[in-house]
Design an enzyme around this catalytic site. Structure first.
Site, PDB file in Angstrom:
ATOM      1  N   ASN A   9      -3.044  13.004  38.963  1.00 11.41           N
ATOM      2  CA  ASN A   9      -4.384  12.557  39.369  1.00 11.41           C
ATOM      3  C   ASN A   9      -4.301  11.048  39.599  1.00 11.41           C
ATOM      4  O   ASN A   9      -4.178  10.279  38.652  1.00 11.41           O
ATOM      5  CB  ASN A   9      -5.392  12.894  38.261  1.00 11.41           C
ATOM      6  CG  ASN A   9      -6.771  12.349  38.573  1.00 11.41           C
ATOM      7  OD1 ASN A   9      -7.037  11.869  39.673  1.00 11.41           O
ATOM      8  ND2 ASN A   9      -7.665  12.410  37.588  1.00 11.41           N
ATOM      9  N   LYS A  11      -6.553   9.062  40.663  1.00 10.22           N
ATOM     10  CA  LYS A  11      -7.811   8.338  40.426  1.00 10.22           C
ATOM     11  C   LYS A  11      -8.046   7.325  41.552  1.00 10.22           C
ATOM     12  O   LYS A  11      -7.731   7.605  42.702  1.00 10.22           O
ATOM     13  CB  LYS A  11      -7.772   7.680  39.038  1.00 10.22           C
ATOM     14  CG  LYS A  11      -7.375   8.684  37.945  1.00 10.22           C
ATOM     15  CD  LYS A  11      -7.512   8.180  36.548  1.00 10.22           C
ATOM     16  CE  LYS A  11      -7.146   9.281  35.573  1.00 10.22           C
ATOM     17  NZ  LYS A  11      -7.319   8.929  34.183  1.00 10.22           N
ATOM     18  N   HIS A  96     -13.989  15.766  35.882  1.00 14.62           N
ATOM     19  CA  HIS A  96     -13.131  14.829  35.151  1.00 14.62           C
ATOM     20  C   HIS A  96     -13.998  13.954  34.250  1.00 14.62           C
ATOM     21  O   HIS A  96     -15.109  13.584  34.615  1.00 14.62           O
ATOM     22  CB  HIS A  96     -12.325  13.962  36.137  1.00 14.62           C
ATOM     23  CG  HIS A  96     -11.265  13.188  35.424  1.00 14.62           C
ATOM     24  ND1 HIS A  96     -11.534  12.004  34.778  1.00 14.62           N
ATOM     25  CD2 HIS A  96      -9.948  13.448  35.215  1.00 14.62           C
ATOM     26  CE1 HIS A  96     -10.416  11.576  34.206  1.00 14.62           C
ATOM     27  NE2 HIS A  96      -9.446  12.429  34.453  1.00 14.62           N
ATOM     28  N   GLU A  98     -14.021  10.924  33.630  1.00  8.81           N
ATOM     29  CA  GLU A  98     -14.502   9.665  34.217  1.00  8.81           C
ATOM     30  C   GLU A  98     -15.720   9.922  35.099  1.00  8.81           C
ATOM     31  O   GLU A  98     -16.638   9.103  35.145  1.00  8.81           O
ATOM     32  CB  GLU A  98     -13.353   8.995  34.994  1.00  8.81           C
ATOM     33  CG  GLU A  98     -12.344   8.375  34.033  1.00  8.81           C
ATOM     34  CD  GLU A  98     -10.902   8.452  34.472  1.00  8.81           C
ATOM     35  OE1 GLU A  98     -10.642   8.658  35.665  1.00  8.81           O
ATOM     36  OE2 GLU A  98     -10.017   8.304  33.604  1.00  8.81           O
ATOM     37  N   GLU A 168      -8.587  17.691  28.545  1.00  8.96           N
ATOM     38  CA  GLU A 168      -8.255  16.269  28.484  1.00  8.96           C
ATOM     39  C   GLU A 168      -9.161  15.587  27.455  1.00  8.96           C
ATOM     40  O   GLU A 168     -10.311  15.240  27.766  1.00  8.96           O
ATOM     41  CB  GLU A 168      -8.479  15.609  29.845  1.00  8.96           C
ATOM     42  CG  GLU A 168      -7.617  16.172  30.948  1.00  8.96           C
ATOM     43  CD  GLU A 168      -7.455  15.166  32.098  1.00  8.96           C
ATOM     44  OE1 GLU A 168      -6.306  14.837  32.404  1.00  8.96           O
ATOM     45  OE2 GLU A 168      -8.463  14.713  32.654  1.00  8.96           O
ATOM     46  N   GLY A 174      -5.619   7.434  29.321  1.00 12.42           N
ATOM     47  CA  GLY A 174      -5.334   6.034  29.628  1.00 12.42           C
ATOM     48  C   GLY A 174      -5.201   5.144  28.409  1.00 12.42           C
ATOM     49  O   GLY A 174      -5.184   3.921  28.522  1.00 12.42           O
ATOM     50  N   SER A 213      -2.619  10.622  28.583  1.00 11.08           N
ATOM     51  CA  SER A 213      -1.429   9.837  28.213  1.00 11.08           C
ATOM     52  C   SER A 213      -0.144  10.669  28.223  1.00 11.08           C
ATOM     53  O   SER A 213       0.737  10.473  27.379  1.00 11.08           O
ATOM     54  CB  SER A 213      -1.622   9.151  26.851  1.00 11.08           C
ATOM     55  OG  SER A 213      -2.663   8.200  26.939  1.00 11.08           O
TER      56      SER A 213
HETATM   57  P1  13P Z   1      -3.596   9.265  31.925  1.00 17.40           P
HETATM   58  O1  13P Z   1      -2.394  10.161  32.101  1.00 17.40           O
HETATM   59  O2  13P Z   1      -3.467   7.956  32.636  1.00 17.40           O
HETATM   60  O3  13P Z   1      -3.951   9.119  30.466  1.00 17.40           O
HETATM   61  O4  13P Z   1      -4.827   9.998  32.619  1.00 17.40           O
HETATM   62  C1  13P Z   1      -5.057  11.322  32.318  1.00 17.40           C
HETATM   63  C2  13P Z   1      -6.068  11.845  33.249  1.00 17.40           C
HETATM   64  O5  13P Z   1      -7.235  11.470  33.184  1.00 17.40           O
HETATM   65  C3  13P Z   1      -5.651  12.797  34.285  1.00 17.40           C
HETATM   66  O6  13P Z   1      -6.738  13.377  34.910  1.00 17.40           O
END
Ligand code: 13P
Length: 251
Positions: A9, A11, A96, A98, A168, A174, A213
């Site tokens: 992903n 982002k 997601h 976010e 997640e 992150g 992560s």
């Molecule tokens: P990270 O792997 O950067 O922690 O992000 C995970 C994520 O949100 C994938 O959708």
């Protein structure tokens, strides 16, 4: 037997040029993935979807990071499912964390989007997961159960066999604080049990990913869990060498 799935992903990262550079380096990886029964994909920004799709093997999954549930209309800044289909995109991440925290993506809205995706024969990757406070208060399962039951309400068994769910935990995204494999398995198994309660034995066909992560040096442990079928990876999917290493480490 569920096929492993590794989905990056991106982002809000990569210009179209950067996305193209990455796309052009994926042929060998797709070949390796195919030979080892792994499905491989990336989710670029809307602006890079087409250029990536046109420059990768047809075996590579190219997923959108979002969509609107209406086909067209007065929704400034949105992209519809027919627009995605028009450029041959058939996968889409929904819910997601976010988007849930910054864009008011509710379980009800996710449900509308997932229904619309299935109506268009597309594959939703439905993200669920608890915040740090919810985790610390022992509410993980309560939160995830609500997200699953509302987000997947009124879907048919036939539809959900193509569903992908991604667990997640928000506190792991992150942050470098990846969940232990025990937590990942416990919650992914719990999700499968709810899916079984809602849809019956088709739950055994639904792929459940862990995300948060995930790095080349920790990915393997998750794939060793019986109910974790792959990974949804943010930061570590941005660099082609790291992306390759994620793949190599799960085959
Ligand atoms: P990270 O792997 O950067 O922690 O992000 C995970 C994520 O949100 C994938 O959708």
């Amino acid at each position: 037997m569920r096929r492993k799935l590794l989905l990056g992903n991106w982002k809000m990262n990569k210009t179209s040029k950067e996305a193209l550079t990455f796309a052009k380096q994926t042929d060998e990886l797709v070949k390796i993935a195919k030979e080892n029964n792994v499905d491989l994909g990336v989710a670029p920004t809307y602006l890079s979807l087409q250029i990536v799709k046109e420059n990768v093997s047809c075996d590579m999954i190219v997923a959108s990071q979002n969509c609107h549930f209406e086909d067209y209309g007065a929704f400034t800044g949105e992209i519809s499912i027919p627009m995605l289909k028009d450029i041959d995109i058939s996968w889409c991440i929904i819910g997601h964390s976010e988007r849930r925290s910054y864009d008011n993506e509710t379980d009800e809205k996710c449900n509308k989007k997932i229904k619309a995706l299935f109506a268009n024969k597309m594959v939703p990757v439905y993200c669920v997961g608890e915040t740090l406070t919810q985790f610390e208060n022992g509410q993980t399962k309560e939160v995830v159960e609500r997200q699953i039951r509302i987000g997947l309400k009124d879907l048919t068994k036939d539809e959900v066999k193509n569903l992908v769910v991604a667990y997640e935990p928000v506190w792991s995204i992150g942050t470098g604080k990846n969940a232990s494999k025990e937590i990942a398995e416990d919650v992914c198994k719990f999700i499968r049990d709810i899916l079984c309660d809602m849809f019956g034995e088709v739950s055994e066909d639904i792929r459940i990913l862990y995300g948060g992560s995930v790095k080349p040096d920790n990915i393997k442990q998750y794939l060793s869990c019986p109910d974790v079928d792959g990974a949804l990876v943010g930061g570590a999917s941005l660099n082609i060498d790291s992306y390759k290493q994620l793949l190599i480490n799960i085959i």
